[in-house]
Design a protein around this motif. Structure first.
Motif, PDB file in Angstrom:
ATOM      1  N   TYR A 306       0.629  -1.197   0.060  1.00 35.15           N
ATOM      2  CA  TYR A 306       0.109   0.047   0.104  1.00 35.15           C
ATOM      3  C   TYR A 306       0.694   1.203   0.082  1.00 35.15           C
ATOM      4  O   TYR A 306       1.806   1.376   0.638  1.00 35.15           O
ATOM      5  N   THR A 307       0.281   2.277  -0.828  1.00 33.38           N
ATOM      6  CA  THR A 307       1.161   3.632  -0.639  1.00 33.38           C
ATOM      7  C   THR A 307      -0.334   4.368   0.306  1.00 33.38           C
ATOM      8  O   THR A 307      -1.019   3.602   0.663  1.00 33.38           O
ATOM      9  N   ALA A 308       0.117   5.537   0.895  1.00 30.85           N
ATOM     10  CA  ALA A 308      -0.688   6.298   1.760  1.00 30.85           C
ATOM     11  C   ALA A 308      -2.192   6.324   1.073  1.00 30.85           C
ATOM     12  O   ALA A 308      -3.051   6.248   1.683  1.00 30.85           O
ATOM     13  N   ASP A 309      -2.252   6.729  -0.165  1.00 30.70           N
ATOM     14  CA  ASP A 309      -3.415   6.836  -0.803  1.00 30.70           C
ATOM     15  C   ASP A 309      -4.149   5.746  -0.948  1.00 30.70           C
ATOM     16  O   ASP A 309      -5.541   5.554  -0.954  1.00 30.70           O
ATOM     17  N   ALA A 310      -3.540   4.604  -1.320  1.00 34.60           N
ATOM     18  CA  ALA A 310      -4.029   3.332  -1.473  1.00 34.60           C
ATOM     19  C   ALA A 310      -4.753   2.725  -0.476  1.00 34.60           C
ATOM     20  O   ALA A 310      -5.953   2.087  -0.157  1.00 34.60           O
ATOM     21  N   LEU A 311      -4.071   2.773   0.682  1.00 35.79           N
ATOM     22  CA  LEU A 311      -4.645   2.625   2.125  1.00 35.79           C
ATOM     23  C   LEU A 311      -5.692   3.230   2.468  1.00 35.79           C
ATOM     24  O   LEU A 311      -6.653   2.675   2.860  1.00 35.79           O
ATOM     25  N   ASN A 312      -5.831   4.573   2.359  1.00 32.70           N
ATOM     26  CA  ASN A 312      -7.002   5.548   2.657  1.00 32.70           C
ATOM     27  C   ASN A 312      -8.041   5.149   1.670  1.00 32.70           C
ATOM     28  O   ASN A 312      -9.184   5.126   2.379  1.00 32.70           O
ATOM     29  N   ASP A 313      -7.901   4.900   0.425  1.00 34.48           N
ATOM     30  CA  ASP A 313      -8.938   4.674  -0.250  1.00 34.48           C
ATOM     31  C   ASP A 313      -9.588   3.527   0.038  1.00 34.48           C
ATOM     32  O   ASP A 313     -11.065   3.240  -0.048  1.00 34.48           O
ATOM     33  N   ALA A 314      -8.820   2.378   0.545  1.00 40.73           N
ATOM     34  CA  ALA A 314      -9.245   1.041   0.796  1.00 40.73           C
ATOM     35  C   ALA A 314     -10.164   1.216   2.277  1.00 40.73           C
ATOM     36  O   ALA A 314     -11.129   0.495   2.327  1.00 40.73           O
ATOM     37  N   LEU A 315      -9.556   2.062   2.899  1.00 38.46           N
ATOM     38  CA  LEU A 315     -10.052   2.219   4.256  1.00 38.46           C
ATOM     39  C   LEU A 315     -11.469   2.598   4.224  1.00 38.46           C
ATOM     40  O   LEU A 315     -12.530   2.564   4.864  1.00 38.46           O
ATOM     41  N   ALA A 316     -11.477   4.027   3.370  1.00 36.31           N
ATOM     42  CA  ALA A 316     -12.763   4.861   3.156  1.00 36.31           C
ATOM     43  C   ALA A 316     -13.929   4.072   2.893  1.00 36.31           C
ATOM     44  O   ALA A 316     -15.048   3.996   3.561  1.00 36.31           O
ATOM     45  N   ALA A 317     -13.780   2.925   2.033  1.00 34.67           N
ATOM     46  CA  ALA A 317     -14.906   2.314   1.635  1.00 34.67           C
ATOM     47  C   ALA A 317     -15.311   1.315   2.675  1.00 34.67           C
ATOM     48  O   ALA A 317     -16.617   0.990   3.070  1.00 34.67           O
ATOM     49  N   LYS A 318     -14.643   0.889   3.518  1.00 34.16           N
ATOM     50  CA  LYS A 318     -14.924   0.009   4.957  1.00 34.16           C
ATOM     51  C   LYS A 318     -15.429   1.048   5.843  1.00 34.16           C
ATOM     52  O   LYS A 318     -16.418   0.471   6.718  1.00 34.16           O
ATOM     53  N   VAL A 319     -14.933   2.068   6.012  1.00 35.93           N
ATOM     54  CA  VAL A 319     -15.327   3.215   7.028  1.00 35.93           C
ATOM     55  C   VAL A 319     -16.714   3.313   7.176  1.00 35.93           C
ATOM     56  O   VAL A 319     -17.677   3.438   7.700  1.00 35.93           O
ATOM     57  N   LYS A 320     -16.991   3.663   5.538  1.00 35.51           N
ATOM     58  CA  LYS A 320     -18.406   4.160   5.133  1.00 35.51           C
ATOM     59  C   LYS A 320     -19.313   3.176   5.775  1.00 35.51           C
ATOM     60  O   LYS A 320     -20.367   3.249   6.524  1.00 35.51           O
ATOM     61  N   THR A 321     -19.171   1.829   5.463  1.00 39.41           N
ATOM     62  CA  THR A 321     -19.880   0.648   5.816  1.00 39.41           C
ATOM     63  C   THR A 321     -20.393   0.624   7.187  1.00 39.41           C
ATOM     64  O   THR A 321     -21.211   0.306   7.806  1.00 39.41           O
ATOM     65  N   ALA A 322     -19.091   0.761   7.955  1.00 42.14           N
ATOM     66  CA  ALA A 322     -19.203   0.546   9.480  1.00 42.14           C
ATOM     67  C   ALA A 322     -19.721   1.690  10.366  1.00 42.14           C
ATOM     68  O   ALA A 322     -20.193   1.528  11.118  1.00 42.14           O
ATOM     69  N   VAL A 323     -19.610   2.948   9.642  1.00 44.94           N
ATOM     70  CA  VAL A 323     -20.192   4.044  10.308  1.00 44.94           C
ATOM     71  C   VAL A 323     -21.731   3.782  10.096  1.00 44.94           C
ATOM     72  O   VAL A 323     -22.589   3.934  11.032  1.00 44.94           O
ATOM     73  N   ALA A 324     -22.270   3.469   8.865  1.00 40.27           N
ATOM     74  CA  ALA A 324     -23.634   3.372   8.571  1.00 40.27           C
ATOM     75  C   ALA A 324     -24.096   2.363   9.588  1.00 40.27           C
ATOM     76  O   ALA A 324     -25.411   2.442  10.057  1.00 40.27           O
ATOM     77  N   ALA A 325     -23.175   1.228   9.704  1.00 39.61           N
ATOM     78  CA  ALA A 325     -23.846   0.181  10.765  1.00 39.61           C
ATOM     79  C   ALA A 325     -23.996   0.813  12.195  1.00 39.61           C
ATOM     80  O   ALA A 325     -25.049   0.359  13.065  1.00 39.61           O
ATOM     81  N   ARG A 326     -23.184   1.472  12.370  1.00 37.44           N
ATOM     82  CA  ARG A 326     -22.882   2.171  13.961  1.00 37.44           C
ATOM     83  C   ARG A 326     -24.168   3.058  14.036  1.00 37.44           C
ATOM     84  O   ARG A 326     -24.962   2.932  15.139  1.00 37.44           O
ATOM     85  N   GLU A 327     -24.603   3.889  12.894  1.00 36.25           N
ATOM     86  CA  GLU A 327     -25.589   4.749  13.137  1.00 36.25           C
ATOM     87  C   GLU A 327     -27.034   4.010  13.255  1.00 36.25           C
ATOM     88  O   GLU A 327     -27.903   4.308  13.847  1.00 36.25           O
ATOM     89  N   ARG A 328     -27.167   2.758  12.476  1.00 43.32           N
ATOM     90  CA  ARG A 328     -28.220   2.085  12.773  1.00 43.32           C
ATOM     91  C   ARG A 328     -28.408   1.266  14.038  1.00 43.32           C
ATOM     92  O   ARG A 328     -29.363   0.930  14.782  1.00 43.32           O
ATOM     93  N   GLN A 329     -27.256   1.160  14.454  1.00 45.81           N
ATOM     94  CA  GLN A 329     -27.093   0.485  16.174  1.00 45.81           C
ATOM     95  C   GLN A 329     -26.976   1.417  17.270  1.00 45.81           C
ATOM     96  O   GLN A 329     -26.542   1.158  18.135  1.00 45.81           O
ATOM     97  N   VAL A 330     -27.339   2.756  17.068  1.00 40.32           N
ATOM     98  CA  VAL A 330     -26.888   3.829  17.897  1.00 40.32           C
ATOM     99  C   VAL A 330     -27.677   3.610  19.141  1.00 40.32           C
ATOM    100  O   VAL A 330     -27.173   4.020  20.351  1.00 40.32           O
ATOM    101  N   GLU A 331     -28.855   3.021  19.501  1.00 42.38           N
ATOM    102  CA  GLU A 331     -29.419   2.377  20.398  1.00 42.38           C
ATOM    103  C   GLU A 331     -28.711   1.782  21.529  1.00 42.38           C
ATOM    104  O   GLU A 331     -28.654   1.513  22.833  1.00 42.38           O
ATOM    105  N   LYS A 332     -27.681   0.709  20.971  1.00 41.49           N
ATOM    106  CA  LYS A 332     -26.732  -0.016  21.748  1.00 41.49           C
ATOM    107  C   LYS A 332     -25.796   0.956  22.429  1.00 41.49           C
ATOM    108  O   LYS A 332     -25.117   0.406  23.406  1.00 41.49           O
ATOM    109  N   LEU A 333     -25.641   2.100  22.254  1.00 40.32           N
ATOM    110  CA  LEU A 333     -24.789   2.950  22.986  1.00 40.32           C
ATOM    111  C   LEU A 333     -25.313   3.576  24.190  1.00 40.32           C
ATOM    112  O   LEU A 333     -24.402   3.686  25.088  1.00 40.32           O
ATOM    113  N   LEU A 334     -26.368   3.588  24.271  1.00 35.39           N
ATOM    114  CA  LEU A 334     -27.224   4.031  25.435  1.00 35.39           C
ATOM    115  C   LEU A 334     -26.840   3.185  26.674  1.00 35.39           C
ATOM    116  O   LEU A 334     -26.441   3.821  27.819  1.00 35.39           O
TER     117      LEU A 334
END
Length: 407
Positions: A306-334
């Motif tokens: 990985y270069t820095a750009d390649a790493l961050n591009d690969a992470l971005a796609a995964k993070v978007k999915t994880a963040v969306a899942a986190r928002e759907r599970q926000v009640e678990k944080l309470l």
């Protein structure tokens, strides 16, 4: 200068050593001495004859039934269904293959190794071996006391070389012992799985030792002696699991060659990273551990550089999915929030791990770090040490503007 390459035993993991050898060749690192145990002895013999291309292609194709004489209970019996033949249910090994090993161990003292002997006889050129200036040593173990039997090239009669190499790799009791000159010989890993002292006996001044961390005895005193007395000592091992040492599988072999090459290039200072591999200097040193943690948690492809750009591009796609899942599970944080003031760190961590997958938990931590910065509870010693990988990964996400926006 006399550079030695020392190769441990490890059965099917031996493909990893081919990747290390590949890196040494690419870097112009000549090998004057090579010693090995078990599969390390087989690979070492190929180093002596400089048969790199041949042995690399062989490793890419080799399967268990080419090595050990397993019967029709193995996964190679075409009469069985694909599911039964290939189901990996016993320590990473196909169930049917494990049953076949067990049967031969109980009824015949281990599986035969005629296939492996045939490979050694076919690919190890005796004329080239004995005329090569590269010095060679192997370890085998003598029954019944598993006493180490150490042999250099000059100690092995030409007509017995193939069998002595095979004896070093006879992983008793899964495979039968070899009988040579009245001795019953088995895998050298029982005595010395990383024959460093043999290389030092031959005058090594610099050493590369490759330990695949399979079953076997590694002498710590030998390691310490090499570190203190040699001009340079490079120790290479994999942070990844290399597979069941009795299961030879082409896909796993190809993967392990790549991992060996990556790890060697890191050890020689040509690439960066630990689990993952980054171009030299692509990631600032202070962020390397964090980048490695992020790549692991978001399960990026570890067979890429990985270069820095390649790493961050690969992470971005995964993070978007994880963040969306986190928002759907926000009640678990309470309920976790209500636990914070009165629960122990262990209880909090258990609750978080129970409610969130590792990638989502990392995004939860990243959001908290982003909001509270140094005041985040995740930076306190009680939570940090229990969630270190997740916190480091979260910190990496916050180090890049585009990734920071996502969390």
């Amino acid at each position: 200068m006399k550079r030695a390459l020392v190769l441990s035993g490890g059965g099917s993991r031996g493909a990893y050593q081919i990747g290390v050898w590949q890196a040494m060749r690419e870097l112009g690192m000549d090998i004057d001495i090579v010693t090995g145990t078990s599969v390390g002895a087989i690979n070492a013999s190929m180093v002596v004859t400089d048969a790199f291309d041949t042995v690399r292609e062989l490793w890419k194709d080799v399967e268990t039934n080419m090595i050990f004489d397993l019967d029709n209970e193995s996964r190679y019996n075409e009469a069985k269904t694909e599911i039964v033949r290939n189901t990996r249910g016993f320590m990473g090994m196909p169930v049917a293959e494990a049953l076949s090993y067990a049967k031969y161990t109980v009824t015949q003292g281990g599986a035969g190794s005629d296939g492996l002997l045939g490979i050694i006889e076919k690919y190890l050129d005796l004329d080239v071996f004995y005329s090569s200036p590269v010095e060679f040593g192997l370890v085998t173990a003598q029954l019944p006391k598993f006493k180490g039997h150490y042999l250099f090239k000059e100690d092995i009669p030409r007509e017995k070389l193939h069998r002595y190499i095979l004896s070093s790799a006879s992983c008793f009791p899964a495979a039968r012992y070899m009988k040579i000159d009245g001795m019953r010989l088995v895998d050298g890993g029982y005595a010395d799985n990383l024959p460093i002292d043999m290389a030092m006996e031959k005058g090594a001044t610099d050493m590369v030792a490759v330990n695949m961390e399979a079953i076997g005895i590694v002498k710590e005193e030998s390691l310490e002696r090499a570190k203190s007395k040699l001009n340079s000592f490079t120790y290479i091992t994999s942070p990844w699991e290399l597979g069941n040492f009795l299961c030879f599988d082409p896909d796993t072999n190809k993967r392990n060659i790549i991992l060996g090459h990556f790890d060697a290039m890191k050890a020689f200072g040509k690439l960066d990273g630990h689990y993952y591999t980054f171009e030299k200097g692509a990631i600032p040193k202070r962020l390397l551990g964090r980048a490695d943690a992020a790549a692991r948690i978001f399960q990026l492809d570890y067979l890429k550089t990985y270069t820095a750009d390649a790493l961050n591009d690969a992470l971005a796609a995964k993070v978007k999915t994880a963040v969306a899942a986190r928002e759907r599970q926000v009640e678990k944080l309470l309920p976790i929030g209500r636990m914070m003031p009165k629960s122990s760190a262990n209880q909090l961590v258990a609750a978080m791990r129970n409610r969130f997958s590792q990638d989502i938990l990392t995004c939860v931590i990243a959001a908290d770090l982003k909001e509270k910065e140094a005041r985040s509870a995740f930076l306190g010693k009680y939570l940090f040490h229990r969630l270190k990988t997740e916190v480091l990964a979260a910190a990496y996400l916050l180090s890049d503007y585009d990734l920071r926006r996502l969390v």
